[in-house]
Design an enzyme around this catalytic site. Structure first.
Site, PDB file in Angstrom:
ATOM      1  N   GLU A 193     -32.728  39.771 -72.178  1.00 25.64           N
ATOM      2  CA  GLU A 193     -32.401  39.594 -70.763  1.00 25.64           C
ATOM      3  C   GLU A 193     -33.115  40.596 -69.871  1.00 25.64           C
ATOM      4  O   GLU A 193     -33.624  40.250 -68.809  1.00 25.64           O
ATOM      5  CB  GLU A 193     -30.887  39.685 -70.544  1.00 25.64           C
ATOM      6  N   HIS A 226     -17.110  36.290 -72.765  1.00 27.69           N
ATOM      7  CA  HIS A 226     -17.810  35.129 -72.211  1.00 27.69           C
ATOM      8  C   HIS A 226     -17.045  34.467 -71.063  1.00 27.69           C
ATOM      9  O   HIS A 226     -17.284  33.313 -70.760  1.00 27.69           O
ATOM     10  CB  HIS A 226     -18.043  34.083 -73.314  1.00 27.69           C
TER      11      HIS A 226
END
Lengths: 325, 326
Positions: free
Chosen positions: A60, A129
């Site tokens: 990322e 998440h």
């Protein structure tokens, strides 16, 4: 006017962007061959080719930084971070580079980058998440943060994000992708930094964003049946924040409740409430209250998870409390 | 350890290399003085001792190449030809500085010269270099990006993410590791399980090489030219590890308690400016008078820069709010 889903509206925006500028590319994890984790870019690889639809490794910081660099070089990239939880691995690039490149270079650099990402819980994905972290980024001068709650705003804000010369975090919600509504046919945009009156009302302002906007609208339905006319303000952008629309509404209704999905402690609702206190205190007939996520890591088990996210009934309850003598 | 003077380099260019190194040295010696006087604040990380690296590498770049570097960035900036006075003014926090007084020592920028910043989060500059190189490749340009980094950066995730991306996408990046032996006060051997750092490039299928004597500007240039040719031919990135030494502390605040003088002294004998000067004398390419003229010229330039910095205005208060957004 055609009916589009939230997902389709974003796709329209992406396709417009790809058509408008040959230097627009989409890069991110599984945006190509897989079609996007939430199927937003399904079919794009076949249509636009691997030069423009770029599957990245799971890095990322690396690919968000690469997007920033390409933007500084004058390209018009779109970077997708699969979920906002993973943006933590790119936070250095977003906060220390994208947000500061222009200021720290004395105006020599611009970062025309759109970062798409997905926020929110409610999918039984547990603590890592299910977070709503967009309000963290909304504290950082130099970036913009938009949070569309419906298909029309999704397309209108996406167009504005692509036209904006600054880095824009475009935050979607996983539970909104299938929601369907009318989207205007004619070219339009939703300016960044403009809230909307999602439902007019006279007795109380319910201020929300992202998936809490439909929750607030449901609460307004419940309250209407009880004779309370609630106005729903959809913030649509967190940074810059359209405080004018908030203050105007509160000046008319004299009461306000702020709703957000993230943890209550230190959340964005606190900022909204502070601004109301600073600028509309004399209009208030009651303290400004908030309904927000429970201050725990999100649990997996369904009955527990449901307790962590504000519901329409909880919002209605909070509003009712403002009218008790 | 020493090589011969590279006689293929025109004499005028040799003198330019020497002048550039001397300019960096004097600029920094004088900025240290003004740091002590309180005219410069924050951190001041001096590049003294490492001048042959910046000058050797950057002297081989084209105008359309770009440079991304770390916070010890004065040397790279001056080697690239950023205005000396504007660099000094930046240290003084003045409106006339290279970053308008908003960046300071660690954040020099001059986009017009392809100088894409000093960056102060260790390793954080590397993804930026990848992105700039991505744009080059996307546009079919043969210009390249030099990404300077220190030995302290190589254990950051961004190091490995960037190396992998650059190799995977075959991007025109020269990763230029300045190995000065220390990440702040921590020795390379105490920080890196693989202290021969350029070997880390193997993991990412990037061609690499170590230059043992980065104090020798000719060695630096020879290796850099090989790397540049390789990249311009479209072979993807290259990783060059250049062994050098910082003569001063990590920053002006460094008490230098982590290294002994006896280990510093051999390096001081390898002063890159002294080495080059001696070579030019030996090979009859510069007379003492010519060297004196360069010294006087550099002194004038740095004096003028300090005067400019002192006389320049601070940014006005309304500058606080400019350039937050475009």
């Amino acid at each position: 006017m055609p009916q589009l889903t939230y997902r389709e509206a974003i796709r329209v925006g992406l396709e417009e962007a790809l058509a408008a500028n040959p230097e627009t590319v989409i890069m991110g994890e599984d945006v190509g061959a897989y079609g996007g984790s939430y199927a937003v870019t399904k079919g794009f690889l076949e249509q636009y080719g691997e030069e423009r639809i770029i599957d990245t490794p799971i890095s990322e910081s690396g690919f968000v930084g690469a997007g920033i660099g390409a933007a500084i070089a004058g390209m018009r990239p779109i970077v997708e971070i699969m979920t906002i939880n993973f943006s933590l691995l790119a936070m250095d690039q977003i906060v220390n580079l994208a947000a500061k490149a222009r200021y720290m270079s004395g105006g020599q650099m611009t970062v025309p980058l759109v970062i798409r990402t997905v926020s929110g819980g409610g999918n039984m994905l547990a603590a890592t998440h299910s977070q709503s972290l967009e309000a963290w980024y909304a504290r950082v001068p130099g970036i913009k943060v938009v949070t569309p709650s419906n298909p029309a705003d999704a397309l209108g804000l996406f167009r504005s994000a692509m036209a904006d010369p600054n880095p824009v975090m475009y935050v979607e919600h996983s539970l909104l992708y299938g929601s369907r509504a009318e989207v205007p046919d004619e070219p339009y945009t939703v300016p960044i930094g403009s809230a909307s009156v999602a439902r007019p009302g006279t007795d109380v302002s319910i201020i929300a964003y992202l998936r809490m906007t439909p929750v607030a609208l449901s609460a307004a339905d419940i309250l209407e049946a009880e004779g309370i006319s609630a106005e729903v303000i959809d913030l649509r952008s967190l940074l810059p924040l359209d405080s004018g629309t908030i203050i105007d509404s509160v000046n008319r209704t004299n009461r306000a409740v702020v709703v957000e999905e993230t943890w209550e402690f230190g959340g964005f609702a606190g900022e909204v409430i502070a601004q109301i206190n600073e600028r509309a205190f004399d209009s208030l007939d009651a303290p400004v209250l908030r309904v927000a996520g429970v201050n725990v890591p999100t649990p997996y088990s369904r009955p527990l998870e449901l307790l962590t996210i504000p519901t329409a009934e909880a919002v209605a309850d909070k509003v009712r409390s403002l009218f008790q003598a | 350890m020493s090589t011969q003077t590279d006689l293929t380099i025109p004499r005028a260019e040799l003198l330019t290399l020497l002048r550039s190194m001397k300019l960096i040295r004097r600029f920094e010696e004088r900025s240290a003085e003004h740091y002590a006087r309180g005219n410069i604040g924050g951190f001041l990380h001096l590049y003294i001792g490492e001048e042959a690296v910046a000058v050797g590498v950057i002297s081989l770049l084209r105008e359309d190449d770009r440079i991304v570097t770390h916070y010890r960035d004065h040397g790279h900036a001056l080697a690239r030809g950023l205005d000396t006075a504007a660099c000094m003014a930046e240290l003084f926090g003045k409106a006339t500085g290279v970053s308008g007084g908003k960046g300071g020592s660690m954040h020099f920028f001059d986009v017009s010269r392809g100088f894409m910043g000093g960056h102060a989060i260790v390793g954080g500059q590397m993804p930026l270099a990848v992105g700039l190189a991505f744009a080059n490749r996307y546009r079919g340009q043969d210009s390249l990006v030099v990404c300077f980094l220190g030995d302290g950066a190589v254990n950051e995730g961004e190091f490995h993410e960037s190396m992998n991306l650059a190799s995977l996408w075959q991007l025109p990046v020269l990763f230029l590791l300045e190995n000065n032996g220390f990440g702040m006060g921590t020795r390379v051997e105490r920080a890196s399980a693989q202290p021969v750092i350029h070997r880390l490039a193997d993991r990412h299928n990037i061609r690499s090489r170590r230059v043992d004597n980065g104090q020798d500007v000719f060695d630096v240039r020879e290796a850099t030219q090989t790397a540049i040719d390789y990249i311009r031919e479209g072979n993807g990135p290259y990783f060059l590890e250049i062994m050098t030494y910082r003569f001063r502390g990590h920053s002006m605040a460094d008490p230098l308690e982590y290294r002994q003088q006896h280990e510093v002294e051999p390096w001081l004998d390898l002063d890159p400016i002294r080495l080059l000067t001696a070579r030019l004398h030996e090979s009859g390419l510069a007379t003492p008078d010519e060297i004196d003229t360069i010294d006087a010229d550099v002194e004038d330039e740095v004096n003028a820069a300090i005067r400019f910095a002192l006389e320049s205005p601070f940014p006005s208060p309304d500058e606080l709010y400019t350039d937050v957004y475009a």
